[in-house]
Write a protein that holds these residues in place. Structure first.
Motif, PDB file in Angstrom:
ATOM      1  N   GLU A  40      -8.911  11.594  21.122  1.00 29.33           N
ATOM      2  CA  GLU A  40     -10.156  10.813  21.090  1.00 29.33           C
ATOM      3  C   GLU A  40      -9.889   9.349  21.431  1.00 29.33           C
ATOM      4  N   THR A  41      -8.825   8.799  20.891  1.00 34.95           N
ATOM      5  CA  THR A  41      -8.470   7.408  21.179  1.00 34.95           C
ATOM      6  C   THR A  41      -8.135   7.235  22.654  1.00 34.95           C
ATOM      7  N   GLU A  55      -7.246  13.217  16.951  1.00 33.26           N
ATOM      8  CA  GLU A  55      -7.527  11.788  16.835  1.00 33.26           C
ATOM      9  C   GLU A  55      -6.880  11.011  17.981  1.00 33.26           C
ATOM     10  N   GLN A  56      -5.664  11.378  18.334  1.00 29.69           N
ATOM     11  CA  GLN A  56      -4.971  10.725  19.446  1.00 29.69           C
ATOM     12  C   GLN A  56      -5.701  10.982  20.763  1.00 29.69           C
ATOM     13  N   GLY A  64      -5.086  17.742  13.511  1.00 31.58           N
ATOM     14  CA  GLY A  64      -5.991  16.624  13.279  1.00 31.58           C
ATOM     15  C   GLY A  64      -5.476  15.333  13.893  1.00 31.58           C
ATOM     16  N   ARG A  65      -4.184  15.091  13.744  1.00 32.91           N
ATOM     17  CA  ARG A  65      -3.594  13.890  14.345  1.00 32.91           C
ATOM     18  C   ARG A  65      -3.682  13.942  15.861  1.00 32.91           C
TER      19      ARG A  65
END
Length: 85
Positions: A50-51, A47-48, A43-44
């Protein structure tokens, strides 16, 4: 004294069965905890990613806008005069 107790428990069939269930339950618990940790890490990382993609897209839009900008004052004046700006 403790050694004698452990030897007596290890000798009985019900103690071996109980120990087998405890070891199995512990293995399942450790597997589930490792699976949860791997999910959190995934998940992390998502998210990274996507950023990073959002940042890359913003930078790409800025570069495209810079490529379309007027080169000098006369080019700007021509664009404004012709209504292309």
């Amino acid at each position: 004294m403790i050694g004698e107790l452990l030897a007596a428990l290890a000798g009985s069939a019900w103690a071996r069965t109980a120990l087998r269930y405890v070891v199995t339950a512990l293995a399942i618990l450790l597997f589930l905890l490792a699976l949860r940790r791997a999910g959190e890490r995934a998940g992390r990382l998502a998210e990274q990613l996507e950023t990073t993609e959002r940042s890359h897209n913003a930078q790409k839009r800025m570069l495209e806008a810079a490529a379309r900008r007027p080169r000098d004052r006369s080019d700007l004046a021509d664009r404004l005069h012709n209504g292309r700006f």
